[in-house]
Design a protein around this motif. Structure first.
Motif, PDB file in Angstrom:
ATOM      1  N   GLU A 308       7.629  -5.045   3.054  1.00 36.98           N
ATOM      2  CA  GLU A 308       6.709  -4.182   2.333  1.00 36.98           C
ATOM      3  C   GLU A 308       5.219  -4.329   2.439  1.00 36.98           C
ATOM      4  O   GLU A 308       4.958  -5.869   2.252  1.00 36.98           O
ATOM      5  N   GLN A 310       1.280  -4.179   1.240  1.00 32.62           N
ATOM      6  CA  GLN A 310       0.388  -3.982   0.185  1.00 32.62           C
ATOM      7  C   GLN A 310      -0.886  -4.579   0.556  1.00 32.62           C
ATOM      8  O   GLN A 310      -1.477  -5.533   0.728  1.00 32.62           O
ATOM      9  N   ASP A 325      -0.372   4.989   7.908  1.00 36.51           N
ATOM     10  CA  ASP A 325       0.636   5.779   7.957  1.00 36.51           C
ATOM     11  C   ASP A 325       1.442   5.694   9.226  1.00 36.51           C
ATOM     12  O   ASP A 325       2.712   5.879   9.430  1.00 36.51           O
ATOM     13  N   LYS A 340       7.890   0.040   3.688  1.00 36.27           N
ATOM     14  CA  LYS A 340       7.111   0.652   2.440  1.00 36.27           C
ATOM     15  C   LYS A 340       5.914   0.161   2.751  1.00 36.27           C
ATOM     16  O   LYS A 340       5.558  -1.109   3.053  1.00 36.27           O
ATOM     17  N   LYS A 342       1.593   0.769   0.908  1.00 36.57           N
ATOM     18  CA  LYS A 342       0.598   1.352   0.107  1.00 36.57           C
ATOM     19  C   LYS A 342      -0.777   0.662   0.462  1.00 36.57           C
ATOM     20  O   LYS A 342      -0.940  -0.560   0.779  1.00 36.57           O
ATOM     21  N   GLU A 344      -5.065   0.237  -1.073  1.00 37.98           N
ATOM     22  CA  GLU A 344      -5.597   0.366  -2.075  1.00 37.98           C
ATOM     23  C   GLU A 344      -7.074  -0.207  -1.606  1.00 37.98           C
ATOM     24  O   GLU A 344      -7.348  -1.042  -0.760  1.00 37.98           O
TER      25      GLU A 344
END
Ligand SMILES: [Mn+2]
Length: 401
Positions: A308, A310, A325, A340, A342, A344
């Protein structure tokens, strides 16, 4: 000579996490479990609910379950399985009578009468009574009333669960008082530490039970539902936990099974750790730092680790979003799988107001001009990319006209 019981729960056969199928993980766990059952000479295997991940398991999940039972049969080990909140009682119970012949006991849902929960096991002159309580649904423990409030409901569910387990305790005292009692249950106990992968039961877990509802005549409580292995209150009330991590929130857990050795009516509780078949890893940092860690990652397990990402970047950047992406959809690394991600940004580009110079009025501008101004704010964008985005924006504008 002792009687040996192995307590486990929450297999969630058929589970997928972000499209990753845990079929192989379960197969490796079953290989390991069967080895432990042989080595430890286990007499009874208890599985306290959530056999399957879905109420209507896939054919592959069903087959995996039956193939596991087939391997259990020659081991001279009784199997007891109860239904959990993920299971359909009917699906579990469908082959019940057939499986009973093979010494596999199924209690899919709460039976008509409490005595159907009770089973006596005996080996080496040691007897234990097992109350195989499955997940208790609302209708098993209370009568819903029209117009009841949320608080009424919590009070009633708590009372309903307490009454149910009092009846279990009472039944034991009436009929088996000289034999130690083990209670299986699938529920949320107050004080237990949860993860992200248990589906909430009984209204937001607010009606969690106090472990004192298991009477003083109960020697051991074999709990299921919470995936993090832990004792609740004292070491004779245990969540075995799920055998494999089912979500990233379980990545730090050391998964285990519990082996109970019962001798002279005394229960000795021991944990045996399950080896990790793959790791669930969260990588934090900038995109470049993450790429660096990914390329240096050394897998230590049989199955690919699940990653994952982050990502935290200083400046807001469309290019970085696009790069992430692409990484998520196309990256291939040996021994790991990115599932996964994401991103920020510490400093966000401000709203439209921040795009305007002093004295400029938003009504002076066409949408496309504002969009151009917005793109100019992002130094990471290359000319080709800017043109691509402008064209895409024009298309959207045309579609809207
Ligand atoms: Mn579960």
């Amino acid at each position: 000579m002792a009687l040996k019981i192995l307590h486990t729960s929450d297999f969630h056969i058929g589970k997928q996490l972000l499209k990753v199928d845990f079929h192989e993980d379960m197969e490796l766990f079953f290989d390991w479990l069967i080895k432990v059952i042989k080595e430890e000479e286990i007499d009874v295997l208890l599985m306290s609910g959530d056999l399957f991940d879905q109420a209507n398991p896939s054919q592959q999940a069903m087959r995996q379950y039956y193939m596991f039972l087939k391997r259990m049969i020659p081991l001279n080990c009784k199997v007891m399985i109860t239904g959990g909140n993920h299971d359909s009682a009917q699906v579990l119970n469908a082959p019940k009578e057939l499986l009973e012949i093979l010494d596999v006991t199924i209690v899919g849902g709460s039976p008509e009468s409490i005595d159907e929960l009770f089973f006596t096991v005996e080996k080496n002159n040691q007897k234990v009574v097992i109350a195989a309580v499955p997940y208790l649904r609302d209708r098993d423990i209370r009568q819903a009333l029209a117009g009841e409030t949320y608080d009424d409901k919590i009070v009633q569910i708590r009372a309903g669960l307490a009454t149910y387990f009092q009846q279990v305790s009472h039944h034991h005292q009436l009929h088996f008082s000289d034999t130690p009692l083990l209670v299986m249950a699938h529920l949320f106990a107050q004080g237990a530490e949860t993860t992200e992968s248990e589906r909430e039961i009984q209204i937001g877990n607010q009606a969690g039970i106090d472990v004192n509802i298991f009477g003083a005549n109960t020697s051991y409580v074999a709990l299921g539902h919470i995936h993090k292995p832990q004792a609740v209150g004292n070491e004779n009330v245990q969540y075995s936990g799920s055998p494999i991590p089912l979500s990233f929130s379980e990545k730090e857990d050391t998964k285990r099974v519990i082996v109970l050795t019962v001798e002279n009516d005394q229960f000795n509780v021991q944990s045996i750790n399950i080896p990790a078949f793959r790791k669930l890893i969260t990588l934090k940092g900038t995109l470049n730092e993450a790429l660096d860690k990914l390329s240096k990652h050394v897998p230590t397990t049989v199955l690919p680790d699940l990653i994952e990402l982050q990502i935290i970047e200083e400046q807001e950047s469309i290019a970085k979003v696009k790069e992430l992406d692409e990484l998520l959809s196309t990256a291939e690394y040996e021994g790991l799988q990115i599932v996964k991600g994401k991103i920020e940004f510490k400093h966000k580009v401000q709203g439209t107001g921040a795009l305007l110079n002093n004295g400029e009025d938003i009504s002076q501008f066409q949408p496309i001009d504002l969009f151009k101004k917005r793109l100019e704010q992002d130094p990471s964008l290359e000319k080709d990319h800017v043109d691509e985005l402008l064209n895409a924006f024009r298309e959207i504008l045309e579609d809207n006209n």
